[in-house]
Design a protein around this motif. Structure first.
Motif, PDB file in Angstrom:
ATOM      1  N   VAL A  60     -37.429 -14.751  15.527  1.00  0.00           N
ATOM      2  CA  VAL A  60     -37.674 -16.006  16.253  1.00  0.00           C
ATOM      3  C   VAL A  60     -37.814 -17.160  15.264  1.00  0.00           C
ATOM      4  O   VAL A  60     -37.270 -18.251  15.480  1.00  0.00           O
ATOM      5  N   LEU A  61     -38.516 -16.933  14.170  1.00  0.00           N
ATOM      6  CA  LEU A  61     -38.668 -17.972  13.150  1.00  0.00           C
ATOM      7  C   LEU A  61     -37.324 -18.343  12.548  1.00  0.00           C
ATOM      8  O   LEU A  61     -37.021 -19.523  12.365  1.00  0.00           O
ATOM      9  N   LYS A  62     -36.501 -17.352  12.245  1.00  0.00           N
ATOM     10  CA  LYS A  62     -35.176 -17.622  11.681  1.00  0.00           C
ATOM     11  C   LYS A  62     -34.331 -18.442  12.650  1.00  0.00           C
ATOM     12  O   LYS A  62     -33.653 -19.388  12.252  1.00  0.00           O
ATOM     13  N   ASP A  93     -43.645  -7.786  14.114  1.00  0.00           N
ATOM     14  CA  ASP A  93     -43.350  -8.602  12.937  1.00  0.00           C
ATOM     15  C   ASP A  93     -41.857  -8.909  12.836  1.00  0.00           C
ATOM     16  O   ASP A  93     -41.470 -10.037  12.518  1.00  0.00           O
ATOM     17  N   ALA A  94     -41.032  -7.917  13.102  1.00  0.00           N
ATOM     18  CA  ALA A  94     -39.588  -8.132  13.050  1.00  0.00           C
ATOM     19  C   ALA A  94     -39.154  -9.142  14.110  1.00  0.00           C
ATOM     20  O   ALA A  94     -38.309 -10.015  13.843  1.00  0.00           O
ATOM     21  N   SER A 134     -46.230   1.226  14.108  1.00  0.00           N
ATOM     22  CA  SER A 134     -44.848   1.049  14.535  1.00  0.00           C
ATOM     23  C   SER A 134     -44.709  -0.189  15.423  1.00  0.00           C
ATOM     24  O   SER A 134     -43.766  -0.969  15.275  1.00  0.00           O
ATOM     25  N   GLN A 135     -45.657  -0.372  16.339  1.00  0.00           N
ATOM     26  CA  GLN A 135     -45.628  -1.541  17.208  1.00  0.00           C
ATOM     27  C   GLN A 135     -45.827  -2.818  16.406  1.00  0.00           C
ATOM     28  O   GLN A 135     -45.203  -3.850  16.692  1.00  0.00           O
ATOM     29  N   ALA A 136     -46.672  -2.774  15.395  1.00  0.00           N
ATOM     30  CA  ALA A 136     -46.889  -3.947  14.553  1.00  0.00           C
ATOM     31  C   ALA A 136     -45.619  -4.300  13.787  1.00  0.00           C
ATOM     32  O   ALA A 136     -45.278  -5.482  13.641  1.00  0.00           O
ATOM     33  N   ARG A 137     -44.912  -3.282  13.304  1.00  0.00           N
ATOM     34  CA  ARG A 137     -43.650  -3.522  12.595  1.00  0.00           C
ATOM     35  C   ARG A 137     -42.623  -4.175  13.514  1.00  0.00           C
ATOM     36  O   ARG A 137     -41.920  -5.104  13.121  1.00  0.00           O
TER      37      ARG A 137
END
Length: 63
Positions: A26-28, A20-21, A14-17
């Protein structure tokens, strides 16, 4: 596998998800800022003068 290991794995996934989100957001945002900056640079370029129809627009590539 005991219950605490399953719960720990579920929490880690859950923390990894979430991480990633957040990274994707941030990339967007960075890509949006770069696109806006590129647009400003393109709009700042002067418009080129039209080529004269007399034939003087040829470039001597032999020299």
């Amino acid at each position: 596998m005991d219950v605490s290991a399953i719960a720990s794995t579920a929490t880690a996934l859950s923390q990894a998800r979430v991480a990633d989100a957040a990274g994707t957001l941030v990339l967007k945002k960075a890509l949006d800022i770069q696109a806006a900056s590129a647009l400003q640079l393109l709009q700042a370029l002067p418009t080129p003068a039209p080529a004269s129809p007399s034939g003087s627009h040829l470039i001597d590539t032999y020299a």
